[in-house]
Design a protein around this motif. Structure first.
Motif: not given
Length: 783
Positions: A476-484, A499-509
């Motif tokens: 449940r990747t989308e749920l994981a992002i919401k929880l983060l 780890k979830m391959k959401r590199s753009q969001l990781a860079l922004s954070k």
């Protein structure tokens, strides 16, 4: 009181009682006759495998099913880990691991030798190192795994004369080492890592021809042996001391034998079970006998024995000394007197009112413990803990067990009631609840994320990243992002996003966090995961990350830096890059090529000054190369000024003149360079010619000073007459001519110059000159 003590049976100096814990809520066609049953200690769950249908189930202590029936064939043994996971040991040595609710977790094998020879018998045991498994194969060899979570298989030595399985065996933990004690007839052997050692228990009855059963105590300190003559031998597990020996009068090998000893009791006692008989034996010759009306299983506990049957679940234990003091006949103990007073009063705390200096803490603590124990003993929970077991287990482990059973409300209530620190209590329970909640696939992501955020709120010590990681593991990747989004620490968000391959969001954070190291971590990850074009495009959209990466490349990856400038069409920086790169080249052609590239980039950037300066440097390099070829002078890589100085000190005056004219070196700089070079060589004749060649653009005072610097005042005097009037005083002072300096100062009527000369005069040797200068200064001051 008579009712309470009605089921007490004396044995030596102690009493034993068998009390019913629960009525069983299951129904088996043939009871437990054809079942393989294993129960976890500390009131733990029960696993049951019906041989007739090859199905196993997991129950709580009331036999309320916790899982759906699971089909497993060729089962040899069941057992429980210290974490309440069920182990199913199969005939081929494969060990399957299931959680409390029957969900498969993993499996492992006990080795190829076991696969070939099959498992005859197996035992699951607990030690300070964790949960272990021991098996004996058809080849009469033992294999041991001390800790299944860190699997290291050990094959123990052969036992002489052993054919098939031994008549009985147990696993011992002694001296920080796990061993196997086995009986082959009347012979006993201890197997460790390297040896098979025969041992003899002291004082064993000579009537015994074979040891048919053995049991080790809960703490591994004591051992019981049952012989074919019906004698029960009890002693220390190291077989050095004998506690007692009892003739049971029964020669039939028992089905089960377990210790029934309280931790602080001095009374050794063992429970022996046959088909319809349960016998308790201790130090005295007498025994206690109970008739069994159904197939039953004994489970060893820290302070007693649980007896599980088809219709009842009972506890057999030595009556605690506190209970004996209160309830035994004619007791005058304080507790017994308090009980008598309680007949007239309903408060259990009545007695403490009559005691002076009584600390209330033990009473309050015991009341809390009893309330917790009563709550977990309820039939809806089904954990029949004794107070001794509860204290040994600790509150933290009890909370873990409740959480493992998904009894979250009760766990939270107990934590709050006992005032457990939030990070150890309520927050920890809520985190487990949330991790379980995210696995409910029937609920939408938005609903679960909202429920988790509302329930957890501002609870201390909860990491949303751990909950998000569990959601991601469940797909449940989308749920994981919401929880983060609820995780306040960027350092916890970024690793999981990567780890979830959401590199753009990781860079922004990472950029939002302001943590440079975290940004570098993400950038490095992106560089390794993306192709070059996508990587540069990603950085281009993040100026902060791009700037940090450029700083990194300046020190570590120059070629990558050039690619970044190319990507951005940054011609000015590309020109700078080529100029810096040229300084590292040793070959002239390569250096000229880099400088030409720099000129091209500067022209594109419309920086005429930088382009012209670079062209001048290229021109100088070519000039230096020609001189090298003609004169053999190593000039490449020198600056314009260094080249001129080298030519002048090498007597290449014509080449120096050419360089001076071609590169339009300022006259003053060239005269200084030539003057200092001639002085360094002590070439006074050439210096004199140079001074007469034309009027000096720097004046003639420098000629005086360089001569003095080279300790040649004679040559310096030649140029004193050529200096300007303003420099006369300095020139005379430079060669140490006080008289000449005084004449020049007086002639110019300069009060400042007269004072300068006065400062150089000595009161003893220059008295006349001092008077003359003072008079002149006074005259100059009047004007």
């Amino acid at each position: 009181m008579a009712f309470i003590t009605a089921n007490w049976n004396p044995l030596g100096e102690a009493f034993y009682r068998k009390i019913e814990l629960y009525e069983m809520g299951w129904s088996l066609r043939d009871g437990l006759k054809e079942c393989l049953v294993a129960a976890a200690p500390y009131g733990g769950p029960i696993g049951e495998n019906s041989h007739c249908c090859k199905i196993f189930r997991i129950y709580n202590v009331m036999f309320l099913s916790l899982s759906l029936p699971l089909s497993i064939s060729l089962m040899r043994q069941l057992g429980w880990t210290v974490c309440d996971d069920l182990l199913c040991i199969q005939e081929d040595g494969t060990v399957l691991i299931y959680d409390l609710f029957g969900a498969f977790k993993r499996h492992f094998s006990m080795g190829n030798e076991v696969v070939q020879n099959q498992v005859l018998e197996a035992k699951v045991f607990h030690s300070p190192y964790g949960t272990g498994v021991a098996i004996v194969t058809g080849a009469s060899r033992f294999t041991l795994a001390t800790n299944i979570d860190d699997l290291k298989l050990r094959r123990l030595p052969e036992v002489p004369g052993l054919q098939g399985a031994p008549s009985c065996w147990v696993v011992l933990t002694q001296d920080r080492q796990t061993k196997v004690l086995l009986a082959n007839g009347v012979d006993l052997y201890i197997l460790d890592n390297t040896s098979c050692t025969p041992v003899t228990p002291p004082g064993l009855s000579p009537q015994a021809c074979s040891i048919v059963n053995m049991a080790v105590s809960f703490s591994y300190k004591y051992l019981a042996l049952f012989t074919d003559s019906g004698h029960l031998w009890m002693g220390s597990a190291n077989l050095k001391d004998k506690l007692s020996e009892v003739d049971t009068k029964v020669r039939t090998p028992p089905k089960q034998m377990v210790w029934c000893r309280r931790p602080k009791s001095q009374q050794p006692s063992v429970v022996i079970m046959w088909d319809r008989l349960l016998l308790v034996a201790g130090e005295c010759t007498d025994t206690i006998q109970y008739t069994l009306d159904e197939e039953s299983v004994c489970v060893a506990e820290l302070d007693g024995v649980r007896i599980i049957g088809g219709s009842r679940h009972e506890l057999l234990q030595e009556v605690p000394s506190a209970c004996q003091d209160i309830f035994k006949i004619a007791s005058m103990a304080p507790g017994a007197l308090l009980l008598e007073a309680h007949k007239e009063y309903e408060a259990a705390s009545f007695g403490k009112c009559f005691l002076s200096n009584y600390p209330p803490e033990p009473f309050v603590s015991m009341c809390r413990d009893l309330k917790v124990l009563n709550s977990v003993r309820e039939y809806t929970v089904g954990i029949p803990l004794t107070h001794t077991q509860y204290k040994q287990m600790t509150v933290q482990v009890l909370i873990d067990r409740l959480v493992y059973r998904k009894l979250y409300p009760l766990a939270i209530e107990i934590c709050r009631y006992l005032k457990t620190p939030e990070y150890q209590g309520v927050s920890r329970v809520l985190k487990h609840w949330a991790c379980c909640k995210v696995q409910q696939k029937e609920e939408p992501d938005e609903s679960i994320a909202h429920a988790v955020s509302v329930k957890l709120g501002e609870a201390a010590g909860i990491s949303y990243s751990e909950i998000a990681a569990r959601a991601y593991e469940c797909g449940r990747t989308e749920l994981a992002i919401k929880l983060l989004e609820f995780e306040p620490r960027s350092g916890e968000q970024v690793p999981l996003l990567l780890k979830m391959k959401r590199s753009q969001l990781a860079l922004s954070k990472a950029i939002e966090s302001g943590d440079t190291d975290l940004v570098y971590t993400v950038v490095t990850y992106l560089k390794n995961e993306m192709n070059r074009g996508d990587f540069f495009m990603t950085l281009r959209n993040q100026p902060v990350a791009l700037s940090l990466y450029r700083q990194f490349c300046k020190h570590q990856e120059q070629d990558t830096l050039k690619d970044l400038f190319n990507q951005d069409d940054d011609h000015q920086e590309l020109g700078n890059f080529y100029v810096k790169a040229s300084y590292k080249e040793k070959k002239l052609e390569a250096r000229l090529s880099l400088l030409q590239s720099a000129v091209d980039e500067y022209n594109k950037a419309k920086n005429e000054f930088a382009a012209k300066a670079t062209e001048e440097e290229m021109k100088l390099l070519r000039f230096q190369r020609r001189l090298d070829e003609e004169k053999g002078e190593a000039l490449l890589g020198l600056s314009l000024q260094e080249t001129l100085h080298a030519l002048l000190t090498s007597n290449f005056h014509k080449q120096a003149e050419q360089l001076y004219r071609d590169f339009r070196v300022p006259d003053k700089r060239y005269w200084w360079l030539k003057l200092t070079a001639l002085a360094e060589k002590d070439d006074w004749e050439e210096m004199e010619k140079f001074a007469k060649s034309k009027k000096s653009p720097i004046g003639y005072l420098p000629f005086v000073e360089v001569c003095v610097k080279q300790h040649n005042k004679y040559e310096a005097k030649k140029y004193v007459s050529k200096v300007t009037p303003e420099q006369k005083v300095k020139a005379h002072l430079a060669i140490g001519d006080l008289e000449g300096a005084a004449e020049a100062a007086i002639e110019r009527r300069s009060e400042g110059e007269i004072s300068t000369v006065l400062s150089r005069c000595s009161p003893t040797t220059d008295r006349a000159l001092l008077e003359r200068l003072n008079r002149a200064r006074s005259t100059a001051a009047k004007k």
